[in-house]
Design a protein around this motif. Sequence first.
Motif, PDB file in Angstrom:
ATOM      1  N   CYS A   1       0.838  -1.205   0.000  1.00 61.52           N
ATOM      2  CA  CYS A   1       0.000   0.000   0.000  1.00 61.52           C
ATOM      3  C   CYS A   1       0.871   1.253   0.000  1.00 61.52           C
ATOM      4  O   CYS A   1       0.602   2.207  -0.729  1.00 61.52           O
ATOM      5  CB  CYS A   1      -0.927  -0.018   1.221  1.00 61.52           C
ATOM      6  SG  CYS A   1      -2.118   1.339   1.244  1.00 61.52           S
ATOM      7  N   ASN A   2       1.928   1.229   0.817  1.00 60.63           N
ATOM      8  CA  ASN A   2       2.865   2.352   0.854  1.00 60.63           C
ATOM      9  C   ASN A   2       3.475   2.600  -0.518  1.00 60.63           C
ATOM     10  O   ASN A   2       3.573   3.738  -0.979  1.00 60.63           O
ATOM     11  CB  ASN A   2       3.982   2.065   1.868  1.00 60.63           C
ATOM     12  CG  ASN A   2       3.748   2.767   3.199  1.00 60.63           C
ATOM     13  OD1 ASN A   2       3.308   3.914   3.223  1.00 60.63           O
ATOM     14  ND2 ASN A   2       4.027   2.087   4.295  1.00 60.63           N
ATOM     15  N   GLU A   3       3.913   1.521  -1.164  1.00 55.95           N
ATOM     16  CA  GLU A   3       4.525   1.629  -2.472  1.00 55.95           C
ATOM     17  C   GLU A   3       3.537   2.150  -3.510  1.00 55.95           C
ATOM     18  O   GLU A   3       3.878   2.977  -4.366  1.00 55.95           O
ATOM     19  CB  GLU A   3       5.068   0.256  -2.902  1.00 55.95           C
ATOM     20  CG  GLU A   3       5.740   0.232  -4.260  1.00 55.95           C
ATOM     21  CD  GLU A   3       6.998   1.071  -4.327  1.00 55.95           C
ATOM     22  OE1 GLU A   3       7.432   1.395  -5.454  1.00 55.95           O
ATOM     23  OE2 GLU A   3       7.542   1.429  -3.258  1.00 55.95           O
TER      24      GLU A   3
ATOM     25  N   ARG B   1       2.989   5.857  -3.077  1.00 58.56           N
ATOM     26  CA  ARG B   1       4.133   6.590  -3.609  1.00 58.56           C
ATOM     27  C   ARG B   1       4.041   6.714  -5.125  1.00 58.56           C
ATOM     28  O   ARG B   1       4.287   7.786  -5.697  1.00 58.56           O
ATOM     29  CB  ARG B   1       5.424   5.876  -3.202  1.00 58.56           C
ATOM     30  CG  ARG B   1       6.699   6.609  -3.615  1.00 58.56           C
ATOM     31  CD  ARG B   1       7.929   5.801  -3.244  1.00 58.56           C
ATOM     32  NE  ARG B   1       7.999   4.563  -4.001  1.00 58.56           N
ATOM     33  CZ  ARG B   1       8.447   4.487  -5.256  1.00 58.56           C
ATOM     34  NH1 ARG B   1       8.853   5.572  -5.897  1.00 58.56           N
ATOM     35  NH2 ARG B   1       8.490   3.318  -5.880  1.00 58.56           N
ATOM     36  N   LYS B   2       3.656   5.627  -5.803  1.00 60.35           N
ATOM     37  CA  LYS B   2       3.542   5.644  -7.256  1.00 60.35           C
ATOM     38  C   LYS B   2       2.411   6.546  -7.734  1.00 60.35           C
ATOM     39  O   LYS B   2       2.544   7.249  -8.739  1.00 60.35           O
ATOM     40  CB  LYS B   2       3.337   4.221  -7.776  1.00 60.35           C
ATOM     41  CG  LYS B   2       4.589   3.358  -7.723  1.00 60.35           C
ATOM     42  CD  LYS B   2       4.337   1.994  -8.348  1.00 60.35           C
ATOM     43  CE  LYS B   2       5.605   1.151  -8.347  1.00 60.35           C
ATOM     44  NZ  LYS B   2       5.372  -0.191  -8.942  1.00 60.35           N
ATOM     45  N   LEU B   3       1.293   6.529  -7.000  1.00 60.26           N
ATOM     46  CA  LEU B   3       0.170   7.395  -7.371  1.00 60.26           C
ATOM     47  C   LEU B   3       0.544   8.871  -7.261  1.00 60.26           C
ATOM     48  O   LEU B   3       0.099   9.698  -8.067  1.00 60.26           O
ATOM     49  CB  LEU B   3      -1.052   7.090  -6.500  1.00 60.26           C
ATOM     50  CG  LEU B   3      -1.781   5.777  -6.792  1.00 60.26           C
ATOM     51  CD1 LEU B   3      -2.860   5.514  -5.748  1.00 60.26           C
ATOM     52  CD2 LEU B   3      -2.397   5.793  -8.194  1.00 60.26           C
TER      53      LEU B   3
ATOM     54  N   GLY C   1       1.151  11.529 -10.486  1.00 67.50           N
ATOM     55  CA  GLY C   1       0.333  12.744 -10.525  1.00 67.50           C
ATOM     56  C   GLY C   1      -1.157  12.518 -10.405  1.00 67.50           C
ATOM     57  O   GLY C   1      -1.948  13.255 -11.005  1.00 67.50           O
ATOM     58  N   PHE C   2      -1.564  11.512  -9.610  1.00 68.07           N
ATOM     59  CA  PHE C   2      -2.996  11.263  -9.411  1.00 68.07           C
ATOM     60  C   PHE C   2      -3.484  11.753  -8.050  1.00 68.07           C
ATOM     61  O   PHE C   2      -4.653  12.085  -7.900  1.00 68.07           O
ATOM     62  CB  PHE C   2      -3.311   9.775  -9.568  1.00 68.07           C
ATOM     63  CG  PHE C   2      -3.099   9.266 -10.966  1.00 68.07           C
ATOM     64  CD1 PHE C   2      -3.858   9.764 -12.012  1.00 68.07           C
ATOM     65  CD2 PHE C   2      -2.135   8.321 -11.255  1.00 68.07           C
ATOM     66  CE1 PHE C   2      -3.670   9.319 -13.317  1.00 68.07           C
ATOM     67  CE2 PHE C   2      -1.935   7.865 -12.545  1.00 68.07           C
ATOM     68  CZ  PHE C   2      -2.703   8.367 -13.582  1.00 68.07           C
TER      69      PHE C   2
END
Length: 234
Positions: free
Chosen positions: A68-70, A73-75, A79-80
């Motif tokens: 979930c943390n990862e 970070r990606k979201l 730019g979401f």
Amino acid sequence: MMKSNIISWLQEGNITIPAVLLSEYKNLNINEFELVLLLNIIAFLEKGNEFPTPEELSSRMTISISDCNEMLRKLIQKGFIEIIDGYTNDGIRFEKYSVRPLWERLVDRFLMKNKNSKEISRKADETDLYTCFEKEFGRPLSPFECETLAMWMDDDHHDPIIIKTALREAVISGKLNFRYIDRILFEWKKNGIRTIEQAKNHGQKFRQKQQQNRLVKEEPNPSSSIPFYNWLEQ
């Protein structure tokens, strides 16, 4: 007790999400896990929890806290979502999630699709316009004539429909040449004529005026034809 728990569960309510998010998330390169994570963030935000922890989010999903943390970070990187600062009434600083970037990306996607749709429609209108001219002239257009057509649309910003109307006017007047059509378009633009209806009314008023002048100067002749607008003499 059991009935009370069920009622509490039913009273959790609904979340409001645009249907377009479900139809467009794939085109935004969002996978199903990221989508569900975003929906959970939106749900927490609507219930007043503006900064749900990875533990709270993962407890609603089938992913671990580290995953979930990862994903969060990606979201953020993609730019979401973003983390912004907020302040309480006492001036205490805190952090919260914002999904505004997601809505902005959806709006950009809509505008791009709309622009592409208009561009496709415009190209179809242009192709049809060239076909109409070649049909009326009875031959392929020369490079100069093709360039003139393009200038009418791109430089003078005449709508293809108006150009077709000017073409018809030239055909009716028996003056089928580009100079005559260019003069018609010039006069229409000068007089603020942008629709077929306005063009028809403009020509009709001129012909009525010409007919009245002719009846005054000459003997009435019901069989005589009404003169057409000679745009080159304007």
